[in-house]
Design a protein around this motif. Structure first.
Motif, PDB file in Angstrom:
ATOM      1  N   LYS A 101       0.981  -1.101  -0.044  1.00  0.00           N
ATOM      2  CA  LYS A 101       0.094  -0.013   0.136  1.00  0.00           C
ATOM      3  C   LYS A 101       0.892   1.209   0.072  1.00  0.00           C
ATOM      4  N   THR A 102       0.458   2.246  -0.941  1.00  0.00           N
ATOM      5  CA  THR A 102       1.303   3.450  -0.910  1.00  0.00           C
ATOM      6  C   THR A 102       0.696   4.489  -0.420  1.00  0.00           C
ATOM      7  N   VAL A 103       1.124   5.368   0.337  1.00  0.00           N
ATOM      8  CA  VAL A 103       0.541   6.540   1.207  1.00  0.00           C
ATOM      9  C   VAL A 103       0.918   7.578   0.600  1.00  0.00           C
ATOM     10  N   ASN A 104       0.385   8.786   0.037  1.00  0.00           N
ATOM     11  CA  ASN A 104       0.771   9.738  -0.534  1.00  0.00           C
ATOM     12  C   ASN A 104       0.625  11.099   0.363  1.00  0.00           C
ATOM     13  N   LEU A 105       1.622  11.595   0.844  1.00  0.00           N
ATOM     14  CA  LEU A 105       1.716  12.859   1.564  1.00  0.00           C
ATOM     15  C   LEU A 105       1.972  14.077   0.996  1.00  0.00           C
ATOM     16  N   GLY A 106       2.645  14.076  -0.151  1.00  0.00           N
ATOM     17  CA  GLY A 106       3.191  15.224  -0.970  1.00  0.00           C
ATOM     18  C   GLY A 106       4.446  15.625  -0.447  1.00  0.00           C
ATOM     19  N   PHE A 107       5.116  14.835   0.345  1.00  0.00           N
ATOM     20  CA  PHE A 107       6.481  15.007   0.736  1.00  0.00           C
ATOM     21  C   PHE A 107       7.067  13.883   1.286  1.00  0.00           C
ATOM     22  N   ARG A 108       8.542  13.585   1.369  1.00  0.00           N
ATOM     23  CA  ARG A 108       9.333  12.834   1.860  1.00  0.00           C
ATOM     24  C   ARG A 108       9.267  12.907   3.504  1.00  0.00           C
ATOM     25  N   PRO A 109       8.864  12.012   4.101  1.00  0.00           N
ATOM     26  CA  PRO A 109       8.810  12.261   5.693  1.00  0.00           C
ATOM     27  C   PRO A 109      10.439  12.083   6.136  1.00  0.00           C
ATOM     28  N   SER A 110      10.569  12.743   7.277  1.00  0.00           N
ATOM     29  CA  SER A 110      11.922  12.528   7.961  1.00  0.00           C
ATOM     30  C   SER A 110      11.944  11.611   9.076  1.00  0.00           C
ATOM     31  N   PHE A 111      10.422  11.539   9.646  1.00  0.00           N
ATOM     32  CA  PHE A 111      10.018  10.792  10.767  1.00  0.00           C
ATOM     33  C   PHE A 111       8.862  10.410  10.752  1.00  0.00           C
ATOM     34  N   LEU A 112       8.426   8.939  10.838  1.00  0.00           N
ATOM     35  CA  LEU A 112       7.123   8.450  10.627  1.00  0.00           C
ATOM     36  C   LEU A 112       6.780   7.519  11.893  1.00  0.00           C
ATOM     37  N   ILE A 113       5.640   7.690  12.032  1.00  0.00           N
ATOM     38  CA  ILE A 113       5.236   6.801  13.468  1.00  0.00           C
ATOM     39  C   ILE A 113       3.873   6.200  13.007  1.00  0.00           C
ATOM     40  N   ILE A 114       3.739   4.995  12.979  1.00  0.00           N
ATOM     41  CA  ILE A 114       2.581   3.940  12.632  1.00  0.00           C
ATOM     42  C   ILE A 114       2.046   3.188  13.548  1.00  0.00           C
ATOM     43  N   CYS A 115       0.737   3.115  13.845  1.00  0.00           N
ATOM     44  CA  CYS A 115       0.428   2.173  14.840  1.00  0.00           C
ATOM     45  C   CYS A 115      -1.206   1.679  14.551  1.00  0.00           C
ATOM     46  N   GLY A 116      -1.407   0.553  14.981  1.00  0.00           N
ATOM     47  CA  GLY A 116      -2.872  -0.190  14.697  1.00  0.00           C
ATOM     48  C   GLY A 116      -3.648   1.036  15.557  1.00  0.00           C
ATOM     49  N   ASP A 117      -4.792   1.116  15.074  1.00  0.00           N
ATOM     50  CA  ASP A 117      -5.948   1.893  15.618  1.00  0.00           C
ATOM     51  C   ASP A 117      -6.558   1.003  16.670  1.00  0.00           C
ATOM     52  N   LYS A 118      -6.362   1.132  17.822  1.00  0.00           N
ATOM     53  CA  LYS A 118      -6.953   0.738  19.007  1.00  0.00           C
ATOM     54  C   LYS A 118      -8.326   0.244  19.029  1.00  0.00           C
ATOM     55  N   SER A 119      -9.100   1.322  18.468  1.00  0.00           N
ATOM     56  CA  SER A 119     -10.555   1.380  18.478  1.00  0.00           C
ATOM     57  C   SER A 119     -11.140   0.619  17.015  1.00  0.00           C
ATOM     58  N   SER A 120     -10.199   0.261  16.169  1.00  0.00           N
ATOM     59  CA  SER A 120     -10.583  -0.526  15.216  1.00  0.00           C
ATOM     60  C   SER A 120     -10.938  -1.898  15.375  1.00  0.00           C
ATOM     61  N   SER A 121     -12.172  -2.543  14.371  1.00  0.00           N
ATOM     62  CA  SER A 121     -12.351  -4.008  14.509  1.00  0.00           C
ATOM     63  C   SER A 121     -12.949  -3.969  13.166  1.00  0.00           C
ATOM     64  N   THR A 122     -12.955  -5.423  12.792  1.00  0.00           N
ATOM     65  CA  THR A 122     -13.541  -5.828  11.177  1.00  0.00           C
ATOM     66  C   THR A 122     -14.621  -6.332  11.640  1.00  0.00           C
ATOM     67  N   PRO A 123     -15.640  -6.570  10.505  1.00  0.00           N
ATOM     68  CA  PRO A 123     -16.871  -7.355  10.662  1.00  0.00           C
ATOM     69  C   PRO A 123     -16.579  -8.977  11.345  1.00  0.00           C
ATOM     70  N   TYR A 135      -4.739   1.359  10.417  1.00  0.00           N
ATOM     71  CA  TYR A 135      -3.586   1.962  11.035  1.00  0.00           C
ATOM     72  C   TYR A 135      -3.617   3.277  11.031  1.00  0.00           C
ATOM     73  N   VAL A 136      -3.089   4.343  11.821  1.00  0.00           N
ATOM     74  CA  VAL A 136      -2.789   5.509  11.952  1.00  0.00           C
ATOM     75  C   VAL A 136      -1.609   5.906  11.751  1.00  0.00           C
ATOM     76  N   TYR A 137      -1.109   7.152  11.135  1.00  0.00           N
ATOM     77  CA  TYR A 137       0.068   7.531  11.353  1.00  0.00           C
ATOM     78  C   TYR A 137       0.118   9.041  11.467  1.00  0.00           C
ATOM     79  N   ILE A 138       1.654   9.472  11.690  1.00  0.00           N
ATOM     80  CA  ILE A 138       1.811  10.746  11.906  1.00  0.00           C
ATOM     81  C   ILE A 138       3.145  10.966  11.177  1.00  0.00           C
ATOM     82  N   ALA A 139       3.434  11.796  10.092  1.00  0.00           N
ATOM     83  CA  ALA A 139       4.740  12.006   9.211  1.00  0.00           C
ATOM     84  C   ALA A 139       5.051  13.354   9.457  1.00  0.00           C
ATOM     85  N   PHE A 140       6.411  13.356   9.599  1.00  0.00           N
ATOM     86  CA  PHE A 140       6.877  14.862   9.681  1.00  0.00           C
ATOM     87  C   PHE A 140       7.842  15.173   8.650  1.00  0.00           C
TER      88      PHE A 140
END
Length: 106
Positions: free
Chosen positions: A29-51, A100-105
């Motif tokens: 999967k490709t996530v487009n941010l419009g810039f190359r991140p210098s620092f990236l944090i990805i984690c599972g969304d604790k509140s997410s669940s599937t059917p 998954y949720v992320y924050i990219a700097f």
């Protein structure tokens, strides 16, 4: 010149970071941010669940990636990042239908 630099610095339309989420697909999967991140944090969304009742949590899917330290399942690109699934590597950051949720700097 100084005012022009200040005007293009931080503002609501030009933040030094991007936040978002994606749903895993057990492939690539490709996530487009419009810039190359210098620092990236990805984690599972604790509140997410599937059917099916499967849910991801912070404890079992969390990754920190920097420009100088890479992780085999995440590749930083000039426009964002790419996550790849590999059943033999941990933590998983692109498992089927997990959110998954992320924050990219910049």
């Amino acid at each position: 010149a100084a005012q022009a630099t200040a005007d293009t610095a931080y503002c609501p339309t030009n933040k030094p970071y991007a936040v978002g989420s994606y749903t895993g697909n057990r492939g690539t999967k490709t996530v487009n941010l419009g810039f190359r991140p210098s620092f990236l944090i990805i984690c599972g969304d604790k509140s997410s669940s599937t059917p099916s009742g499967h849910s991801s949590s912070l404890g079992d899917s969390f990754g920190i990636i920097t420009a100088n330290h890479t992780y085999g399942l995440v590749t930083l690109t000039d426009t964002g990042f790419q996550v790849t699934f590999d059943n033999n590597l941990y933590p998983q950051l692109n498992d089927t239908v997990d959110v998954y949720v992320y924050i990219a700097f910049r």
